[in-house]
Structures are given as C-alpha cells and as structure tokens.
Design an enzyme around this catalytic site. Structure first.
Site, PDB file in Angstrom:
ATOM      1  N   ARG A 127       0.822  -1.224   0.000  1.00 18.15           N
ATOM      2  CA  ARG A 127       0.000   0.000   0.000  1.00 18.15           C
ATOM      3  C   ARG A 127       0.855   1.273   0.000  1.00 18.15           C
ATOM      4  NH1 ARG A 127      -4.456   1.197   4.550  1.00 18.15           N
ATOM      5  NH2 ARG A 127      -2.690   0.903   5.955  1.00 18.15           N
ATOM      6  N   ARG A 160       3.005   3.707   5.026  1.00 15.36           N
ATOM      7  CA  ARG A 160       2.796   3.915   6.462  1.00 15.36           C
ATOM      8  C   ARG A 160       3.758   3.062   7.278  1.00 15.36           C
ATOM      9  NH1 ARG A 160      -3.637   3.594   7.449  1.00 15.36           N
ATOM     10  NH2 ARG A 160      -2.939   2.312   9.211  1.00 15.36           N
TER      11      ARG A 160
HETATM   12  P1  AP5 Z   1      -7.416   0.510   2.429  1.00 19.25           P
HETATM   13  O1  AP5 Z   1      -8.671   0.990   1.785  1.00 19.25           O
HETATM   14  O2  AP5 Z   1      -6.358   1.508   2.727  1.00 19.25           O
HETATM   15  O3  AP5 Z   1      -7.757  -0.367   3.742  1.00 19.25           O
HETATM   16  P2  AP5 Z   1      -8.332   0.067   5.148  1.00 19.25           P
HETATM   17  O4  AP5 Z   1      -9.388  -0.922   5.516  1.00 19.25           O
HETATM   18  O5  AP5 Z   1      -8.740   1.508   5.138  1.00 19.25           O
HETATM   19  O6  AP5 Z   1      -7.036  -0.191   6.034  1.00 19.25           O
HETATM   20  P3  AP5 Z   1      -6.297   0.658   7.168  1.00 19.25           P
HETATM   21  O7  AP5 Z   1      -4.915   0.099   7.309  1.00 19.25           O
HETATM   22  O8  AP5 Z   1      -6.371   2.109   6.912  1.00 19.25           O
HETATM   23  O9  AP5 Z   1      -7.109   0.250   8.402  1.00 19.25           O
HETATM   24  P4  AP5 Z   1      -6.716   0.241   9.835  1.00 19.25           P
HETATM   25  O10 AP5 Z   1      -8.048  -0.007  10.371  1.00 19.25           O
HETATM   26  O11 AP5 Z   1      -5.668  -0.649  10.307  1.00 19.25           O
HETATM   27  O12 AP5 Z   1      -5.988   1.662  10.051  1.00 19.25           O
HETATM   28  P5  AP5 Z   1      -6.457   3.012  10.689  1.00 19.25           P
HETATM   29  O13 AP5 Z   1      -5.842   4.096   9.908  1.00 19.25           O
HETATM   30  O14 AP5 Z   1      -7.925   3.019  10.927  1.00 19.25           O
HETATM   31  O15 AP5 Z   1      -6.823  -0.647   1.491  1.00 19.25           O
HETATM   32  C1  AP5 Z   1      -5.616  -1.302   1.808  1.00 19.25           C
HETATM   33  C2  AP5 Z   1      -4.846  -1.629   0.513  1.00 19.25           C
HETATM   34  O16 AP5 Z   1      -5.591  -2.575  -0.234  1.00 19.25           O
HETATM   35  C3  AP5 Z   1      -4.635  -0.398  -0.415  1.00 19.25           C
HETATM   36  O17 AP5 Z   1      -3.364  -0.513  -1.003  1.00 19.25           O
HETATM   37  C4  AP5 Z   1      -5.743  -0.551  -1.481  1.00 19.25           C
HETATM   38  O18 AP5 Z   1      -5.356   0.008  -2.733  1.00 19.25           O
HETATM   39  C5  AP5 Z   1      -5.874  -2.080  -1.563  1.00 19.25           C
HETATM   40  N1  AP5 Z   1      -7.250  -2.524  -1.877  1.00 19.25           N
HETATM   41  C6  AP5 Z   1      -8.423  -2.014  -1.395  1.00 19.25           C
HETATM   42  N2  AP5 Z   1      -9.468  -2.681  -1.910  1.00 19.25           N
HETATM   43  C7  AP5 Z   1      -8.942  -3.661  -2.716  1.00 19.25           C
HETATM   44  C8  AP5 Z   1      -9.524  -4.706  -3.525  1.00 19.25           C
HETATM   45  N3  AP5 Z   1     -10.859  -4.874  -3.596  1.00 19.25           N
HETATM   46  N4  AP5 Z   1      -8.691  -5.523  -4.187  1.00 19.25           N
HETATM   47  C9  AP5 Z   1      -7.311  -5.361  -4.117  1.00 19.25           C
HETATM   48  N5  AP5 Z   1      -6.714  -4.395  -3.373  1.00 19.25           N
HETATM   49  C10 AP5 Z   1      -7.526  -3.557  -2.683  1.00 19.25           C
HETATM   50  O19 AP5 Z   1      -5.777   2.909  12.144  1.00 19.25           O
HETATM   51  C11 AP5 Z   1      -4.389   3.048  12.336  1.00 19.25           C
HETATM   52  C12 AP5 Z   1      -4.094   3.032  13.828  1.00 19.25           C
HETATM   53  O20 AP5 Z   1      -4.740   4.147  14.475  1.00 19.25           O
HETATM   54  C13 AP5 Z   1      -4.598   1.812  14.591  1.00 19.25           C
HETATM   55  O21 AP5 Z   1      -3.685   0.717  14.517  1.00 19.25           O
HETATM   56  C14 AP5 Z   1      -4.694   2.375  16.015  1.00 19.25           C
HETATM   57  O22 AP5 Z   1      -3.422   2.482  16.619  1.00 19.25           O
HETATM   58  C15 AP5 Z   1      -5.223   3.787  15.765  1.00 19.25           C
HETATM   59  N6  AP5 Z   1      -6.698   3.838  15.758  1.00 19.25           N
HETATM   60  C16 AP5 Z   1      -7.499   4.240  14.725  1.00 19.25           C
HETATM   61  N7  AP5 Z   1      -8.787   4.152  15.076  1.00 19.25           N
HETATM   62  C17 AP5 Z   1      -8.813   3.693  16.351  1.00 19.25           C
HETATM   63  C18 AP5 Z   1      -9.861   3.378  17.263  1.00 19.25           C
HETATM   64  N8  AP5 Z   1     -11.166   3.512  16.913  1.00 19.25           N
HETATM   65  N9  AP5 Z   1      -9.525   2.903  18.484  1.00 19.25           N
HETATM   66  C19 AP5 Z   1      -8.243   2.788  18.866  1.00 19.25           C
HETATM   67  N10 AP5 Z   1      -7.199   3.048  18.056  1.00 19.25           N
HETATM   68  C20 AP5 Z   1      -7.484   3.505  16.802  1.00 19.25           C
END
Ligand code: AP5
Length: 213
Positions: A127, A160
């Site tokens: 990604r 990231r």
């Molecule tokens: P993408 O769309 O970026 O996936 P995503 O589900 O948004 O994944 P994230 O990594 O952003 O989710 P996350 O929940 O871990 O991170 P967050 O930022 O919320 O797609 C991923 C890849 O796949 C891309 O390259 C895309 O092109 C590809 N792709 C998409 N669809 C596809 C398909 N159909 N086929 C093929 N490829 C595809 O959280 C980060 C951190 O923040 C957490 O670890 C935590 O420390 C903190 N945090 C955030 N929210 C909270 C909370 N509510 N509580 C506590 N801590 C939190």
C-alpha cells in the site's frame, strides 16, 4: 444517515469510503486519519496516539472516544456521517450508541468488509498513501498513473510505518481480539450487512450501496 464501515486493517474501508460518502452525502470520518493529522500537527492527542499506532495497538478508548465525539459534533456531521475505523471496541460502540441516543438518533447500518488474512497482508505490504488527501493506492493492484504521485491531488505518496509485516500481524491480532466481537454485537441488533471484500473495487462498492437500500 449514520453508517459504520467495519473491517480488519487493509479490508478496503478507506478505498470504499470516498464513493460511499459521496453517495450518502455525508462526511467520511476516519479515526486513523484524525490521529495521523494530530501527530503531524504535534497536538496532545497526536502525541498520546503515536506510540500505540507505531506498535499496531489500539489507542486507549477514552482518548479515541473524546476525539470522535468532538468530531461528530461539528456542523458538517449534523446530517449524518460515515465512520471508518470507529468503533473498534465494545466500549467505543456503546459510547457511540449513547451519543446517538442523546440526539434522539440511531445508527442506521454497519457494513462489514470481510477479507482473508492472507489477502490483508498482501494489500498492506504493497500500500501507498497520499500524504495530502490520504487516497490509498497499491503497488500492483491499484498503482497511480505516475509513480509516487497521487492521481487526485498530485500529493506525494508514502508507505505507512505501521504497514511493516510484523506490525501488520499485531494489528490483525488486535482486530480478532478487540474488534471482531462487534460483528456479533451489531448482527444481534439487526443492522450489520456482511460484504465479501475481495475482488473488483467497483463491484464491492455496488454491493455496499445495494445493501443500504
Ligand atoms: P485501504 O482501503 O487503505 O484499507 P483500510 O481498511 O482503510 O485499512 P487501514 O490500514 O487504513 O485500516 P486500519 O483499520 O488498520 O488503520 P487506521 O488508519 O484506521 O486498502 C488497503 C490496501 O488494499 C490499499 O493498497 C488498497 O489500494 C488495496 N485494496 C483495497 N481494496 C482492494 C480490492 N478490492 N482488491 C485489491 N486491493 C484492494 O488505524 C491506524 C491506527 O490508528 C490503529 O492501529 C490504532 O493504533 C489507531 N486507531 C485508529 N482508530 C482507532 C480506534 N477507533 N480505536 C483505537 N485506536 C485507533
């Protein structure tokens, strides 16, 4: 309309959110993006979140809940919102429900994107994300037209820190332990739709939109 996008790290929540929020005409609110912006600005919340994020752990509930409730109280969220990455624990889900109750409102739908762990690891290791508008790309399945540059806003693309394989494994473990129980929680409320999250991005988008009608 209030909608939650639920799914493991890499399930495609961010990828699907843009079209879905346009379709619903509500803001896309991603707690991960809010934390990354707070880190960049060096705010108190950003500094607290940094260590947890780098280790792939959840930021403590009280910090996330405070930030999220503040965000959904903003004027642009008064007609609804699309939440991405929140709630991630039962306590977060209950806080959201309490906040909605206080406004005589309810959560309309939870869309759960189901993707296998093997596919999640492949996606996250390839990604790239736009530093400016957060649009996600993938080295092989969704590359930008020009390497290193966002198609939408010409921003710089970066990988990231928490997308390194070991941290991804930790994040997947955290999802299983703390977030997966929400699938049952929302199923029992009759508002969860499970969407197979592998395959063509546009097909998945259509299934998500159909599940809302
Ligand atoms: P993408 O769309 O970026 O996936 P995503 O589900 O948004 O994944 P994230 O990594 O952003 O989710 P996350 O929940 O871990 O991170 P967050 O930022 O919320 O797609 C991923 C890849 O796949 C891309 O390259 C895309 O092109 C590809 N792709 C998409 N669809 C596809 C398909 N159909 N086929 C093929 N490829 C595809 O959280 C980060 C951190 O923040 C957490 O670890 C935590 O420390 C903190 N945090 C955030 N929210 C909270 C909370 N509510 N509580 C506590 N801590 C939190």
């Amino acid at each position: 309309m209030q909608v939650v996008l639920l799914g493991a790290p890499g399930a495609g929540k961010g990828t699907q959110a843009e079209a879905l929020s346009k379709h619903l005409n509500v803001p896309h609110i991603a707690t991960g993006d809010l934390f990354r912006a707070a880190r960049q600005s060096g705010t108190e919340i950003g500094n607290i979140a940094a260590g947890y994020m780098d280790r792939g752990e959840l930021v403590p509930d009280e910090v996330v809940i405070r930030m999220l409730l503040e965000r959904i109280s903003q004027p642009d969220a008064q007609n609804g919102y699309l939440l991405d990455g929140f709630p991630r624990t039962l306590d977060q889900a209950k806080s959201l429900s309490d906040a909605l109750d206080q406004n005589n409102s309810t959560l309309d739908a939870v869309l759960y994107l189901n993707v296998s762990n093997e596919e999640l690891v492949t996606r996250l290791s390839g990604r790239w994300i736009c530093r400016k508008c957060q649009a996600p790309y993938h080295a092989t399945s969704a590359p930008p037209a020009k390497a290193g540059t966002c198609d939408r806003c010409s921003g710089e693309l970066y990988q990231r820190e928490d997308d390194q394989e070991e941290t991804v494994r930790t994040r997947l473990g955290v999802f299983e332990k703390d977030t997966a129980p929400l699938i049952q929680y929302y199923t029992s409320q009759g508002i969860l739709s499970e969407i197979p999250g592998e395959g063509d991005v546009k097909d998945i988008e259509s299934k998500m939109i159909s599940s809302l009608s």
